[in-house]
Scaffold this motif. Structure first.
Motif, PDB file in Angstrom:
ATOM      1  N   GLY B  87      -3.402   0.922  14.069  1.00 12.46           N
ATOM      2  CA  GLY B  87      -1.951   1.108  14.065  1.00 12.46           C
ATOM      3  C   GLY B  87      -1.565   2.322  13.260  1.00 12.46           C
ATOM      4  O   GLY B  87      -2.336   2.802  12.412  1.00 12.46           O
ATOM      5  N   THR B  88      -0.414   2.820  13.546  1.00  9.91           N
ATOM      6  CA  THR B  88       0.099   3.970  12.807  1.00  9.91           C
ATOM      7  C   THR B  88       1.412   3.576  12.141  1.00  9.91           C
ATOM      8  O   THR B  88       2.306   3.032  12.793  1.00  9.91           O
ATOM      9  CB  THR B  88       0.331   5.149  13.761  1.00  9.91           C
ATOM     10  OG1 THR B  88      -0.921   5.549  14.310  1.00  9.91           O
ATOM     11  CG2 THR B  88       0.960   6.319  13.029  1.00  9.91           C
ATOM     12  N   LEU B  89       1.485   3.829  10.855  1.00  9.84           N
ATOM     13  CA  LEU B  89       2.743   3.595  10.135  1.00  9.84           C
ATOM     14  C   LEU B  89       3.364   4.947   9.800  1.00  9.84           C
ATOM     15  O   LEU B  89       2.708   5.809   9.218  1.00  9.84           O
ATOM     16  CB  LEU B  89       2.488   2.837   8.830  1.00  9.84           C
ATOM     17  CG  LEU B  89       1.905   1.427   8.945  1.00  9.84           C
ATOM     18  CD1 LEU B  89       1.794   0.805   7.561  1.00  9.84           C
ATOM     19  CD2 LEU B  89       2.760   0.547   9.856  1.00  9.84           C
ATOM     20  N   THR B  90       4.605   5.129  10.195  1.00  9.13           N
ATOM     21  CA  THR B  90       5.329   6.327   9.784  1.00  9.13           C
ATOM     22  C   THR B  90       6.248   5.913   8.644  1.00  9.13           C
ATOM     23  O   THR B  90       7.090   5.030   8.798  1.00  9.13           O
ATOM     24  CB  THR B  90       6.144   6.898  10.948  1.00  9.13           C
ATOM     25  OG1 THR B  90       5.248   7.147  12.035  1.00  9.13           O
ATOM     26  CG2 THR B  90       6.826   8.186  10.556  1.00  9.13           C
ATOM     27  N   ILE B  91       6.020   6.535   7.509  1.00  5.06           N
ATOM     28  CA  ILE B  91       6.744   6.148   6.295  1.00  5.06           C
ATOM     29  C   ILE B  91       7.753   7.230   5.960  1.00  5.06           C
ATOM     30  O   ILE B  91       7.395   8.388   5.727  1.00  5.06           O
ATOM     31  CB  ILE B  91       5.741   5.943   5.145  1.00  5.06           C
ATOM     32  CG1 ILE B  91       4.927   4.686   5.457  1.00  5.06           C
ATOM     33  CG2 ILE B  91       6.442   5.837   3.808  1.00  5.06           C
ATOM     34  CD1 ILE B  91       3.884   4.370   4.434  1.00  5.06           C
ATOM     35  N   LYS B  92       9.034   6.863   5.985  1.00  2.00           N
ATOM     36  CA  LYS B  92      10.085   7.838   5.716  1.00  2.00           C
ATOM     37  C   LYS B  92      10.664   7.567   4.339  1.00  2.00           C
ATOM     38  O   LYS B  92      11.203   6.494   4.087  1.00  2.00           O
ATOM     39  CB  LYS B  92      11.162   7.740   6.794  1.00  2.00           C
ATOM     40  CG  LYS B  92      10.579   8.031   8.171  1.00  2.00           C
ATOM     41  CD  LYS B  92      11.633   8.066   9.245  1.00  2.00           C
ATOM     42  CE  LYS B  92      11.016   8.624  10.529  1.00  2.00           C
ATOM     43  NZ  LYS B  92      12.004   8.697  11.607  1.00  2.00           N
ATOM     44  N   CYS B  93      10.529   8.559   3.476  1.00  2.00           N
ATOM     45  CA  CYS B  93      10.891   8.344   2.073  1.00  2.00           C
ATOM     46  C   CYS B  93      12.337   8.743   1.803  1.00  2.00           C
ATOM     47  O   CYS B  93      12.939   9.533   2.527  1.00  2.00           O
ATOM     48  CB  CYS B  93       9.970   9.158   1.174  1.00  2.00           C
ATOM     49  SG  CYS B  93       8.256   8.663   1.337  1.00  2.00           S
ATOM     50  N   LYS B  94      12.839   8.198   0.702  1.00  2.00           N
ATOM     51  CA  LYS B  94      14.212   8.511   0.313  1.00  2.00           C
ATOM     52  C   LYS B  94      14.362   9.963  -0.108  1.00  2.00           C
ATOM     53  O   LYS B  94      15.451  10.521  -0.034  1.00  2.00           O
ATOM     54  CB  LYS B  94      14.646   7.566  -0.812  1.00  2.00           C
ATOM     55  CG  LYS B  94      14.816   6.138  -0.309  1.00  2.00           C
ATOM     56  CD  LYS B  94      15.120   5.147  -1.410  1.00  2.00           C
ATOM     57  CE  LYS B  94      15.194   3.749  -0.793  1.00  2.00           C
ATOM     58  NZ  LYS B  94      15.179   2.685  -1.821  1.00  2.00           N
ATOM     59  N   ASP B  95      13.249  10.575  -0.541  1.00  5.43           N
ATOM     60  CA  ASP B  95      13.316  11.998  -0.891  1.00  5.43           C
ATOM     61  C   ASP B  95      13.049  12.881   0.335  1.00  5.43           C
ATOM     62  O   ASP B  95      12.761  14.070   0.201  1.00  5.43           O
ATOM     63  CB  ASP B  95      12.357  12.337  -2.040  1.00  5.43           C
ATOM     64  CG  ASP B  95      10.901  12.041  -1.682  1.00  5.43           C
ATOM     65  OD1 ASP B  95      10.616  11.703  -0.514  1.00  5.43           O
ATOM     66  OD2 ASP B  95      10.048  12.133  -2.575  1.00  5.43           O
ATOM     67  N   LEU B  96      13.135  12.294   1.517  1.00  4.23           N
ATOM     68  CA  LEU B  96      13.052  12.982   2.815  1.00  4.23           C
ATOM     69  C   LEU B  96      11.641  13.396   3.225  1.00  4.23           C
ATOM     70  O   LEU B  96      11.453  14.051   4.255  1.00  4.23           O
ATOM     71  CB  LEU B  96      13.995  14.193   2.895  1.00  4.23           C
ATOM     72  CG  LEU B  96      15.465  13.921   2.528  1.00  4.23           C
ATOM     73  CD1 LEU B  96      16.309  15.153   2.819  1.00  4.23           C
ATOM     74  CD2 LEU B  96      16.039  12.724   3.260  1.00  4.23           C
ATOM     75  N   GLN B 108      -4.370  -5.685   9.765  1.00  2.00           N
ATOM     76  CA  GLN B 108      -4.257  -5.019   8.459  1.00  2.00           C
ATOM     77  C   GLN B 108      -3.029  -4.118   8.438  1.00  2.00           C
ATOM     78  O   GLN B 108      -2.274  -4.085   7.468  1.00  2.00           O
ATOM     79  CB  GLN B 108      -5.498  -4.167   8.202  1.00  2.00           C
ATOM     80  CG  GLN B 108      -6.762  -4.993   8.111  1.00  2.00           C
ATOM     81  CD  GLN B 108      -7.928  -4.152   7.598  1.00  2.00           C
ATOM     82  OE1 GLN B 108      -8.199  -4.129   6.405  1.00  2.00           O
ATOM     83  NE2 GLN B 108      -8.580  -3.438   8.486  1.00  2.00           N
ATOM     84  N   CYS B 109      -2.848  -3.414   9.536  1.00  3.18           N
ATOM     85  CA  CYS B 109      -1.711  -2.497   9.627  1.00  3.18           C
ATOM     86  C   CYS B 109      -0.392  -3.256   9.512  1.00  3.18           C
ATOM     87  O   CYS B 109       0.509  -2.874   8.764  1.00  3.18           O
ATOM     88  CB  CYS B 109      -1.801  -1.744  10.951  1.00  3.18           C
ATOM     89  SG  CYS B 109      -0.434  -0.635  11.225  1.00  3.18           S
ATOM     90  N   LEU B 110      -0.318  -4.372  10.239  1.00  2.00           N
ATOM     91  CA  LEU B 110       0.929  -5.151  10.197  1.00  2.00           C
ATOM     92  C   LEU B 110       1.133  -5.774   8.814  1.00  2.00           C
ATOM     93  O   LEU B 110       2.264  -5.859   8.328  1.00  2.00           O
ATOM     94  CB  LEU B 110       0.905  -6.234  11.282  1.00  2.00           C
ATOM     95  CG  LEU B 110       0.939  -5.675  12.718  1.00  2.00           C
ATOM     96  CD1 LEU B 110       0.796  -6.798  13.741  1.00  2.00           C
ATOM     97  CD2 LEU B 110       2.235  -4.896  12.959  1.00  2.00           C
ATOM     98  N   ASN B 111       0.041  -6.195   8.174  1.00  2.00           N
ATOM     99  CA  ASN B 111       0.155  -6.739   6.809  1.00  2.00           C
ATOM    100  C   ASN B 111       0.706  -5.699   5.841  1.00  2.00           C
ATOM    101  O   ASN B 111       1.583  -5.976   5.026  1.00  2.00           O
ATOM    102  CB  ASN B 111      -1.219  -7.193   6.300  1.00  2.00           C
ATOM    103  CG  ASN B 111      -1.609  -8.535   6.910  1.00  2.00           C
ATOM    104  OD1 ASN B 111      -0.762  -9.237   7.449  1.00  2.00           O
ATOM    105  ND2 ASN B 111      -2.892  -8.855   6.830  1.00  2.00           N
ATOM    106  N   ILE B 112       0.142  -4.503   5.934  1.00  2.37           N
ATOM    107  CA  ILE B 112       0.593  -3.418   5.053  1.00  2.37           C
ATOM    108  C   ILE B 112       2.087  -3.157   5.306  1.00  2.37           C
ATOM    109  O   ILE B 112       2.894  -3.053   4.367  1.00  2.37           O
ATOM    110  CB  ILE B 112      -0.208  -2.124   5.341  1.00  2.37           C
ATOM    111  CG1 ILE B 112      -1.694  -2.301   5.034  1.00  2.37           C
ATOM    112  CG2 ILE B 112       0.387  -0.927   4.602  1.00  2.37           C
ATOM    113  CD1 ILE B 112      -2.072  -2.137   3.595  1.00  2.37           C
ATOM    114  N   ALA B 113       2.452  -3.086   6.563  1.00  5.91           N
ATOM    115  CA  ALA B 113       3.850  -2.812   6.904  1.00  5.91           C
ATOM    116  C   ALA B 113       4.761  -3.885   6.333  1.00  5.91           C
ATOM    117  O   ALA B 113       5.799  -3.588   5.730  1.00  5.91           O
ATOM    118  CB  ALA B 113       4.012  -2.734   8.417  1.00  5.91           C
TER     119      ALA B 113
END
Lengths: 574, 574
Positions: B87-96, B108-113
């Motif tokens: 799986g791929t997680l795209t993480i968008k941060c508050k600092d852009l 594992q991917c879904l658990n992390i998410a």
């Protein structure tokens, strides 16, 4: 006709001058053959303002009869009425400065306006100020230009195996807009070049403008082939380009017109390199605006910049509508494509549009800056401009005759050189350490191209700049009889290189060099790939918003950095 | 519930991380209660990436069944199928910043998410990282904040004739969002203040926030009066404001709503100071967007910034459409108006909108920067933020709960503080020598306000931050019996000031000070009037385009200047 014939009123007292960044001041206005001089007498005032008349792009008159206010039925006669009135001249300069003069006396005001109108756009190059400018610290004839084609060629030993210096154009008869010597494939002799020149618009046959040391690939430039509707071929042209490839798999042609424009050009006698005749070359079309479209974009941007409505939406919408930043983006991305072909993909590239004197030079110059660290020093950059713009025949006189304010819309004006400087500024601001020169240099060049004390940007090509003696000298060097020169004696007698000073030479004197170098310069051997995301490109405020308080503060900051570096250098030495 | 309960998969190996400005790297991903930690093992790689979970604004999952490619009719059972997928997680941060993680194993991917989704937006302040952050070089309880209201008042001796420090709010019962002590006219006693507080939304009665030494004029701020549809009056409120004027001809009220909005507010129980009741005050309305409109503008700008179409027109049109620069312009020009009233026209001004916790603070802060040289040093600016934002009760926890990516649209989010930092950056870029701090400080503050190791921006006001012991200490100081405290014991026990470190204090330590000061700083006593021409305002690329190569080059250049100044200092000393 003498300059004095155009000056009916040479001096006016009690003139009010309003100019950006200064309080209004009162003083005396003088008009000379080349200058407008304002001297004031107040304290804390700018003192003197000396403006080249050539720098004036437009003048607006507004005459106001003061007597009207003191009563229309005054007993004063008509002449007294005129003398009691005053006028305001708004002077819009090519460097985008706007000055206002309040002149007492309607007649005086109109006289001044008439003098400015005539003297600011004299056609005769030999009457222009560079021929009269004689500063005490420069002598004539000085060194002119930074490097001749001969010197340039002799310095690049790696070239000599496959390339030669041809003087086929020594009398400018093969290509009037080329310099007297050019670099061509060794296997192409001068007779072939003469034939190729006839097949290319304005005689601009393909010549080498850049040799990429890392992989031996080159950038060539030319004008369009004159294949025309009948799809005429020129064997020598095909052979010349084949010789450029010389065994490597293929070359690229970057055509700065859309495919449709190129097709259309063929109907008008121009054309492009067809796949069937130039099998080793792959053509890429990238439409770049120039000429009128670019001039209109410039005018719209300058108009938008003057908008006083304080409306953010309107400003952004006008900025978008001017398309200027789109032109910057297209130029940088086409130059990036060119550099990619050469540096990353390892192919030689031929660049041309139609005439090969505008967009062609723009992208070849930018690509060299991107790839070649030698072009990024102060000297290197000026030498690049000398080779790729002055010697290569960008028609400065036609393109920079007017700036964004003039109402005289001629067909030939186009701010291509300004667009180049803007693109270089974008590179400069994206890579603040990689270029050896400062923004102030780009600002200075933008001003000088339009109005100058120096001869560098006079005329449209080297032929026009040369004088008869140097042409004669040239003739002495060749061994076989020349055809009669097509040059008129008047043209030959201009002598720009002997009778004017060279801007590039002056910019490299120690004091100027200190001012125009980048104090943060850290040379890098790497290519500097500009981001061409629209989000990364910015309005060149240092030029377009130059005469504002904000720009002044930024200049102060730059000056501070410069002083710091100088002081630091002194401390480090002591 | 323990953090561990939210973590089903704490470690995953062979994760690929893709992040801006770095090549992709493979390594191990760990999730802890507050951090996402990525450690890679390659050479020339970023090494470790430690990200506060609180900094994560949104997470997107894309799960890809690898077995699908190797044939759907595989003989593998369903569990094997799942373990073979990724799986791929795209993480968008508050600092852009935007990161991408390729995680082997769908489960594992879904658990992390799931862990990130839960742990990144815990509601309980006492579980946030600042309560767990224990760096070895800081000890608790450290000094908290830069100056108490008491210290601030005692330093301004010029005030003492006409102004007093009131502790009417010592137990936060009069105004929950005010600090325990505030400065008010000497003639207004605490009983009056209690009555005025009841007449102002949220109890925010008019208090002094700035005293202009040059002419003795002041800036007051408050919330709207609760006059309501019945045009209720409050004699004490009128007297308080009259006491501010004290003989001078008149004062100004800058209302950060349009006249129509103010009228509408009256229908809802709020209101404004009518001419008939506040005869010495002239009301000016300047509509400033806040709340949802500002949040939407921010989201649109961030969306535009991510546009990959390479289309200049579209970018400029999206930039215009976001209206962000219009908000910047309005804020700066309203602040300019406020400063003009005080500095140029010599009048005292009361500022408010409705709550008095957003636009009000924005323009009072900017006006102080414009007028007061003391606010332009690094310490002075941080102290200004401490007074005008942290102590004055800007609800950071509500406003900065999410940034521009989150799909959880709550009503209370609004990037007012970010707008302030942007406006300060505009000042900074217009006056590169006049401010003692660097752009890096503004970038740091923009990040810290949304996710931080420090307690400074936790909670919505001082009451929420304080712990029971300091409240107790406060009670000991007063001489008369207090009404029962309205604070819940849980709230009281937070103890931000005792159990977390203070960002402002840390930013003033020598090493940080070196990093965040402006090497070109040259103090000036003059007011710095910003240009609010739309042509002069720019996108704050240092924040909005921070994670790009271009921004990196600019940071390099700044670092170069900083190093030069440091070296220079050393040389000069030696």
């Amino acid at each position: 006709m003498e300059f004095a014939d155009h000056i009916k009123t040479a001096n006016v007292k009690d003139v009010w001058l309003r100019q950006p960044l200064h309080p209004p001041s009162r003083g005396t206005l003088c008009i000379t053959g080349h200058h407008l001089l304002f001297s004031d007498r107040g304290e804390g005032s700018p003192g003197q303002v000396l403006l080249l008349l050539r720098n004036i792009d437009a003048i607006e008159k507004s005459v106001e009869n003061l007597l009207a206010y003191s009563g229309l039925f005054s007993s004063a006669g008509p002449s007294e009425r005129i003398s009691g009135s005053s006028g305001t001249l708004t002077i819009k300069c090519k460097d985008l400065r706007v000055l206002q003069l309040d002149i007492p006396g309607m007649e005086q005001c109109l006289n001044i306006a008439r003098s400015i109108e005539t003297l600011s756009c004299l056609d005769d190059v030999s009457e222009m100020y560079p021929f009269f400018y004689r500063p005490s610290d420069l002598s004539l004839p000085g060194q002119w230009g930074l490097s001749s084609p001969e010197q340039h060629y002799s310095q690049m030993k790696e070239l000599h195996d496959r390339w030669r210096l041809s003087t086929v154009n020594r009398d400018y008869s093969v290509c009037p807009s080329y310099p007297s010597a050019v670099i061509v494939p060794k296997s192409t002799d001068d007779d072939m070049l003469r034939k190729v020149a006839k097949f290319r618009q304005g005689g601009r046959f393909p010549v080498l403008c850049y040799y990429h040391r890392k992989n031996g690939m080159v950038i060539m430039r030319s004008s369009q082939p004159l294949s025309g509707a009948n799809r005429k071929r020129c064997k020598e042209d095909e052979q010349l380009l084949q010789a450029v490839i010389d065994g490597s798999d293929k070359g690229y042609i970057i055509d700065t017109r859309s495919s449709q424009q190129a097709q259309h050009a063929r109907m008008m006698g121009g054309g492009f390199e067809s796949k069937s005749c130039y099998g080793s070359w792959k053509r890429l079309h990238r439409q770049m605006e120039k000429g009128k479209a670019l001039q209109e974009s410039f005018i719209k941007l300058v108009e938008a910049r003057g908008d006083e409505s304080h409306n953010m939406d309107r400003w952004l919408s006008k900025l978008e509508n001017s398309k200027w930043l789109s032109h910057v983006q297209t130029a940088l991305s086409t130059a990036g494509l060119l550099a990619e072909c050469v540096e990353r993909d390892g192919h030689s590239v031929l660049v041309h549009g139609s005439e090969g004197t505008d967009s062609t030079l723009l992208i070849s110059t930018l690509a060299q800056l991107i790839m070649d660290p030698c072009c990024r020093t102060l000297e290197g950059f000026l030498a690049l401009l000398d080779r790729e713009w002055v010697q290569a025949g960008h028609p400065f006189q036609q393109r920079c005759a007017h700036s964004a304010y003039s109402h005289a819309r001629l067909q030939q004006e186009s701010p291509v050189f300004l667009l180049l400087l803007d693109c270089v500024w974008q590179l400069w601001s994206q890579f603040p350490l990689a270029l050896g020169f400062s923004e102030a240099l780009l600002q200075r060049l933008a001003t000088e191209a339009y109005a100058s004390n120096y001869g560098t940007f006079l005329c449209n090509n080297q032929q026009e700049r040369l004088c008869s003696t140097s042409l004669f000298h040239n003739i002495q060097c060749v061994s076989y009889p020349l055809p009669p020169s097509p040059l008129s004696p008047l043209r030959c007698a201009l002598g720009v290189t002997e009778k004017t000073h060279c801007l590039f030479q002056v910019l490299l004197r120690p004091r100027e060099r200190d001012h125009y170098c980048n104090p943060l310069y850290e040379p890098t051997e790497l290519a500097i790939w500009p981001s061409v995301h629209p989000q990364s490109l910015q309005l060149w405020r240092g030029f377009f918003l130059r005469w504002t308080q904000q720009a002044r503060h930024l200049e102060d900051a730059r000056e501070e950095i410069r002083n710091m570096v100088i002081q630091w250098g002194k401390l480090a030495l002591s």
